[in-house]
Design an enzyme around this catalytic site. Structure first.
Site, PDB file in Angstrom:
ATOM      1  N   CYS A 156       0.816  -1.226   0.000  1.00 28.09           N
ATOM      2  CA  CYS A 156       0.000   0.000   0.000  1.00 28.09           C
ATOM      3  C   CYS A 156       0.842   1.266   0.000  1.00 28.09           C
ATOM      4  O   CYS A 156       0.340   2.347  -0.286  1.00 28.09           O
ATOM      5  CB  CYS A 156      -0.928   0.016   1.208  1.00 28.09           C
ATOM      6  SG  CYS A 156      -2.254  -1.172   1.035  1.00 28.09           S
TER       7      CYS A 156
HETATM    8  N1  CO8 Z   1     -20.256  -9.364   7.722  1.00 33.13           N
HETATM    9  C1  CO8 Z   1     -20.763  -9.458   8.977  1.00 33.13           C
HETATM   10  N2  CO8 Z   1     -20.008  -9.682  10.062  1.00 33.13           N
HETATM   11  C2  CO8 Z   1     -18.673  -9.830   9.873  1.00 33.13           C
HETATM   12  C3  CO8 Z   1     -18.076  -9.764   8.604  1.00 33.13           C
HETATM   13  C4  CO8 Z   1     -18.922  -9.534   7.500  1.00 33.13           C
HETATM   14  N3  CO8 Z   1     -18.431  -9.424   6.248  1.00 33.13           N
HETATM   15  N4  CO8 Z   1     -16.749  -9.946   8.740  1.00 33.13           N
HETATM   16  C5  CO8 Z   1     -16.502 -10.124  10.037  1.00 33.13           C
HETATM   17  N5  CO8 Z   1     -17.667 -10.072  10.727  1.00 33.13           N
HETATM   18  C6  CO8 Z   1     -17.863 -10.263  12.174  1.00 33.13           C
HETATM   19  C7  CO8 Z   1     -16.766 -11.089  12.788  1.00 33.13           C
HETATM   20  O1  CO8 Z   1     -17.068 -12.452  12.671  1.00 33.13           O
HETATM   21  C8  CO8 Z   1     -16.761 -10.610  14.225  1.00 33.13           C
HETATM   22  O2  CO8 Z   1     -17.794 -11.254  14.934  1.00 33.13           O
HETATM   23  P1  CO8 Z   1     -17.577 -11.681  16.477  1.00 33.13           P
HETATM   24  O3  CO8 Z   1     -17.374 -10.385  17.213  1.00 33.13           O
HETATM   25  O4  CO8 Z   1     -18.842 -12.395  16.795  1.00 33.13           O
HETATM   26  O5  CO8 Z   1     -16.357 -12.536  16.479  1.00 33.13           O
HETATM   27  C9  CO8 Z   1     -17.155  -9.135  14.104  1.00 33.13           C
HETATM   28  O6  CO8 Z   1     -17.771  -8.980  12.838  1.00 33.13           O
HETATM   29  C10 CO8 Z   1     -15.960  -8.208  14.185  1.00 33.13           C
HETATM   30  O7  CO8 Z   1     -14.935  -8.663  13.275  1.00 33.13           O
HETATM   31  P2  CO8 Z   1     -13.519  -8.031  13.183  1.00 33.13           P
HETATM   32  O8  CO8 Z   1     -12.877  -7.988  14.522  1.00 33.13           O
HETATM   33  O9  CO8 Z   1     -12.739  -8.684  12.068  1.00 33.13           O
HETATM   34  O10 CO8 Z   1     -13.921  -6.545  12.698  1.00 33.13           O
HETATM   35  P3  CO8 Z   1     -13.155  -5.192  12.813  1.00 33.13           P
HETATM   36  O11 CO8 Z   1     -14.024  -4.249  13.537  1.00 33.13           O
HETATM   37  O12 CO8 Z   1     -11.730  -5.334  13.258  1.00 33.13           O
HETATM   38  O13 CO8 Z   1     -13.094  -4.702  11.275  1.00 33.13           O
HETATM   39  C11 CO8 Z   1     -11.533  -4.598   9.448  1.00 33.13           C
HETATM   40  C12 CO8 Z   1     -12.437  -5.480  10.292  1.00 33.13           C
HETATM   41  C13 CO8 Z   1     -12.397  -3.696   8.601  1.00 33.13           C
HETATM   42  C14 CO8 Z   1     -10.723  -5.514   8.515  1.00 33.13           C
HETATM   43  C15 CO8 Z   1     -10.587  -3.755  10.324  1.00 33.13           C
HETATM   44  O14 CO8 Z   1      -9.951  -4.553  11.290  1.00 33.13           O
HETATM   45  C16 CO8 Z   1      -9.505  -3.043   9.535  1.00 33.13           C
HETATM   46  O15 CO8 Z   1      -9.760  -2.268   8.630  1.00 33.13           O
HETATM   47  N6  CO8 Z   1      -8.242  -3.264   9.866  1.00 33.13           N
HETATM   48  C17 CO8 Z   1      -7.125  -2.641   9.130  1.00 33.13           C
HETATM   49  C18 CO8 Z   1      -6.991  -3.293   7.823  1.00 33.13           C
HETATM   50  C19 CO8 Z   1      -5.938  -2.700   6.973  1.00 33.13           C
HETATM   51  O16 CO8 Z   1      -5.673  -1.525   6.948  1.00 33.13           O
HETATM   52  N7  CO8 Z   1      -5.295  -3.532   6.211  1.00 33.13           N
HETATM   53  C20 CO8 Z   1      -4.326  -3.083   5.331  1.00 33.13           C
HETATM   54  C21 CO8 Z   1      -4.402  -3.908   4.144  1.00 33.13           C
HETATM   55  S1  CO8 Z   1      -3.769  -3.097   2.806  1.00 33.13           S
HETATM   56  C22 CO8 Z   1      -2.222  -3.638   2.381  1.00 33.13           C
HETATM   57  O17 CO8 Z   1      -1.209  -3.092   2.717  1.00 33.13           O
HETATM   58  C23 CO8 Z   1      -2.171  -4.829   1.549  1.00 33.13           C
HETATM   59  C24 CO8 Z   1      -1.811  -4.540   0.161  1.00 33.13           C
HETATM   60  C25 CO8 Z   1      -2.299  -5.586  -0.752  1.00 33.13           C
HETATM   61  C26 CO8 Z   1      -3.195  -5.059  -1.757  1.00 33.13           C
HETATM   62  C27 CO8 Z   1      -4.067  -5.853  -2.565  1.00 33.13           C
HETATM   63  C28 CO8 Z   1      -4.381  -7.252  -2.351  1.00 33.13           C
HETATM   64  C29 CO8 Z   1      -5.791  -7.685  -2.476  1.00 33.13           C
END
Ligand code: CO8
Length: 373
Positions: A156
């Protein structure tokens, strides 16, 4: 020593957008099918049933409402769940180079610059379509640029690392005009059957023209300073490569696609980036209040809210830190450049801003700019 500036930026957006509603509908249809196919194992407790995804969760957790993609049909087909992008013959320009050329032409046009005046092309992106020849050399050839070109990948943060590299070429006198191009086909590496991350990414291409100040158009952005940082982490990873390939016929092994520990990324990257911005501003003897705008990496709206609060001491308004991930989703290296491209025309001469990226590696980059002309 020549001073580097940003002469112009360019943007190319794919024609197809997928809303959260459409994406969730196809995921839920796939999950229902999977649960039926694996009913016996689920019944015996060997497998957990797939839970449905939800539009409300996606928007609340990430701020994403839609994403642009190269291929909408394959992504939304519950029997495929991946983009289907036709292979092109070697004689035809490759899709990634084509996107890059569109964005590069946009930047050149805005700068009033002809391709023949550019000395170098850097293709800086998270994923390259092939090992070689370099995507950058194909882009260079398609644009009719002499000089040299090469690819670089810092996930990224590729765009900000590319900007600093280009700025260093300018400072050293090795080039007068450098195109940094960021074509991102994130959908090609996203596991659309993973409920935790199927909504995160989109496709796009951006370009940044970095030039020597005396050669640049009157209206440009001075680069006051750049800073880069990396720190190894397995919390965002993709194991695809020539030693370990994905299943060529389908989605493949999940670890050959994007995987992350989203919560850990959130917790570890937010303080790292906020500290980096604050330290960089202090080094340039700038107060955070002197920043008219921050164009932050577009990964997650809550993450950006927290970073800007730590830096500014208050929650940033849209004018202080604009969001584009509602329509574009996370477009990896291109995200902060899209925000800069779409939300910078109103900045007056002498006003300052910050382009900031962060992501896998971990990696982070800051570019402090000032409007001139
Ligand atoms: N729908 C409904 N519920 C869901 C879903 C869904 N789709 N997904 C998860 N849940 C549920 C989970 O099961 C969990 O339930 P429970 O509490 O019962 O266990 C609950 O929702 C909460 O889940 P999470 O803890 O996973 O949710 P978060 O609040 O942490 O949000 C995020 C998830 C959005 C992923 C968040 O953690 C986030 O944005 N983190 C940072 C991510 C980030 O910046 N990543 C960088 C990646 S970019 C990079 O550098 C890579 C480059 C590669 C590029 C291209 C390749 C494709």
């Amino acid at each position: 020593m020549p001073s580097p500036v940003i002469s112009a930026t360019g943007l190319w957006t794919p024609p197809n957008s997928i809303s959260n509603e459409e994406l969730v509908e196809s995921y839920n249809a796939w999950a229902a099918m999977w649960n039926i196919e694996n009913a016996a194992e689920i019944q015996s407790g060997l497998l957990e049933p797939k839970q449905p995804s939800s539009v409300e969760f996606i928007e609340k957790a990430s701020g994403i409402k839609a994403r642009y993609v190269i291929d909408k049909g394959g992504v939304l087909d519950p029997g495929i769940m991946a983009p289907r992008i036709d292979e092109r013959p070697n004689e035809q320009i490759s899709i990634m180079a084509e996107m890059g050329v569109h964005a590069a032409r946009d930047a050149l046009k805005r700068a009033g610059r002809e391709a023949k005046d550019v000395d170098a092309v850097i293709c800086a992106a998270s994923n390259m379509q092939r090992a070689y020849p370099a995507m950058a050399i194909e882009i260079q050839d398609a644009l009719g640029i002499e000089g040299f070109a090469f690819d670089m990948n810092v996930a990224c943060s590729s765009a900000t690392f590319g900007i600093q590299t280009a700025a260093d070429f300018i400072r050293s006198g090795n080039a007068r005009s450098v195109l940094v191009v960021n074509p991102e086909i994130c959908s090609g590496h996203l596991n659309f059957t993973d409920r935790d991350s199927h909504f995160i990414f989109g496709d796009v291409a951006t370009a940044v023209l970095v030039e020597a100040e005396e050669f640049a158009p009157a209206r440009h952005w001075k680069i006051l300073g750049t800073k880069l940082k990396t720190q190894f982490s397995n919390n965002i990873r993709n194991n695809f490569g020539f030693l370990n390939r994905a299943d060529p016929d389908g989605i493949g092994a999940p670890d050959k696609l994007f995987v992350q520990e989203g919560r850990k990324v959130f917790k570890e990257v937010v303080p790292m980036v906020a500290e980096m911005i604050t330290a960089h501003l202090a080094e340039l003897s700038l107060q955070p209040a002197e920043l008219r705008r921050m164009w932050l990496h577009q990964a997650n709206a809550n993450m950006n809210r927290l970073i800007s609060s730590k830096v500014l001491g208050h929650e940033a308004s849209e004018a202080e830190s604009p969001t584009v991930l509602d329509t574009y989703a996370n477009t990896s290296s291109a995200g902060s450049i899209i925000a800069f491209h779409l939300h910078s025309d109103d900045i007056a001469a002498g006003q300052k801003g910050l382009i900031c990226s962060f992501g896998a590696g971990y990696s982070a980059g800051t570019v402090v700019v000032e409007r001139a002309g």
